[in-house]
Design an enzyme around this catalytic site. Structure first.
Site, PDB file in Angstrom:
ATOM      1  CB  SER A 158      -1.325  -3.608   4.678  1.00  0.00           C
ATOM      2  OG  SER A 158      -1.711  -4.512   5.606  1.00  0.00           O
ATOM      3  CE  LYS A 161      -2.823  -3.279   8.387  1.00  0.00           C
ATOM      4  NZ  LYS A 161      -1.888  -4.430   8.349  1.00  0.00           N
ATOM      5  CE1 TYR A 216      -6.237  -4.379   9.861  1.00  0.00           C
ATOM      6  CE2 TYR A 216      -6.941  -6.721   9.736  1.00  0.00           C
ATOM      7  CZ  TYR A 216      -5.844  -5.622   9.423  1.00  0.00           C
ATOM      8  OH  TYR A 216      -4.606  -5.918   9.077  1.00  0.00           O
ATOM      9  CE1 TYR A 229       2.991  -4.192   7.210  1.00  0.00           C
ATOM     10  CE2 TYR A 229       3.445  -4.977   5.156  1.00  0.00           C
ATOM     11  CZ  TYR A 229       2.535  -4.356   6.060  1.00  0.00           C
ATOM     12  OH  TYR A 229       1.526  -4.098   5.540  1.00  0.00           O
ATOM     13  CB  VAL A 264      -1.009  -9.464   1.681  1.00  0.00           C
ATOM     14  CG1 VAL A 264      -0.004  -9.284   2.608  1.00  0.00           C
ATOM     15  CG2 VAL A 264      -2.313  -9.440   2.411  1.00  0.00           C
TER      16      VAL A 264
END
Ligand code: GLN
Length: 309
Positions: free
Chosen positions: A69, A72, A194, A245, A263
């Site tokens: 991630s 992102k 993705y 998050y 992760v």
């Protein structure tokens, strides 16, 4: 890119590595992606890149890991550069307070994800980048190669395949948003993009250098402009409020920097105007953030006093 024994940052990194080595308990690797489940939680690396591309590191700072991630933050920047403000009609910029792969909120918010860093929001951003470029993951790889100076930087297609084989939740998110017209790429193609994006194999050195534009107020390594100063501020702001998050409040409290976790166990953090950091250790807490990574960044800002606050 130059490596150097640093006057200022190297002793700080050495101190942090010594502190981290003394800490027991490092969390668990991401086991919902089988290819990541065997990661060695005793690994630890950390790099700091200055705006001029000088990079310092300690431990496993050149060892490649799965960016996941963290990518992102880069796809957000690339899409914002191409699309500008119109992007925000398709994805919000508020913290969600929910786990990164959560489906709640999406229905009563009409298929518009809370922010670009939860999986739903990242799927929207990748969809838009794919429509704008014809190859979202290839565009991202080219950017990371250029900024890190490491041309061999590449996808780990085994990790991408492993995630695809266990990708029901991301598929559900994508199909659900497609039902609201907020995804235009055919869902199987979007998921492939993705998962490739997430599988990029990067080191702390790579990501600290590649995130340099966020410390340089939008300026790329070659001196060209990716983002306006205002847009770079916006990306950093969303990283601060949403980058870790449902732990973003705690991360801001402990670290006090914009940050983006993955992760794979990596976290990128930015001291605007001063440096970009990347830390890696694969043991995660229950919210999907590296235990040793957060602890190391906490130590960094405590030892140096460098923070946005
Ligand atoms: N590829 C992972 C997923 O979609 C990324 C999650 C993460 O790094 N937080 O679940």
């Amino acid at each position: 890119m130059s490596s150097a024994v640093a006057p200022a940052f190297q002793p700080v990194l050495d101190q942090i590595a010594a502190d981290i080595a003394a800490r027991p308990g490092r969390g668990r690797p991401a086991d919902y992606i089988p290819a990541l489940a065997e990661a060695d939680t005793s690994r630890f690396g950390m790099a700091v890149a200055e705006p001029d591309g000088t990079v310092y590191g300690v431990g496993d700072w050149r060892h490649p890991f799965s960016a996941q991630s963290i990518t992102k933050a880069f796809t957000l920047a690339l899409t914002l550069a191409l699309e500008g403000e119109a992007l925000w009609e398709h994805v919000g910029r508020e913290p969600s307070g929910n786990p990164f792969n959560s489906l709640v909120q999406l229905e009563y918010e009409n298929g518009i994800p809370r922010n670009p860093f939860i999986n739903a929001g990242a799927l929207v951003v990748t969809d838009r980048l794919h429509a704008l470029t014809g190859d979202a993951s290839g565009t991202l790889r080219a950017f990371l190669r250029a900024e890190s100076g490491r041309q061999e930087l590449d996808f780990d297609l085994a990790v991408a395949a492993s995630e695809a084989a266990h990708g029901d939740r991301n598929a559900a998110l994508a199909h659900f948003m497609a039902s609201y017209g907020n995804i235009r790429t055919p869902v199987p193609e979007l998921l492939e993009q993705y998962f490739r994006q997430c599988s990029l194999e990067t080191s702390c050195a790579d990501l600290a250098l590649a995130g340099g534009f966020l410390a340089r107020h939008g300026i790329r390594a070659d001196g060209s402009s990716l983002l306006t100063r205002s847009q770079a501020k916006q990306v950093n702001a969303v990283m601060l409020t949403c980058g870790t998050y449902d732990a973003a409040g705690d991360f801001a409290y402990r670290v006090g920097l914009p940050g983006k976790s993955g992760v794979g166990g990596g976290i990128v953090a930015v001291v605007p105007g001063r440096c970009t950091l990347c830390v890696w250790s694969p043991g995660l807490d229950e919210r999907g953030n590296s235990v040793a990574g957060v602890a190391a960044l906490d130590r960094f800002t405590t030892l140096t006093g460098l923070s946005v606050f």
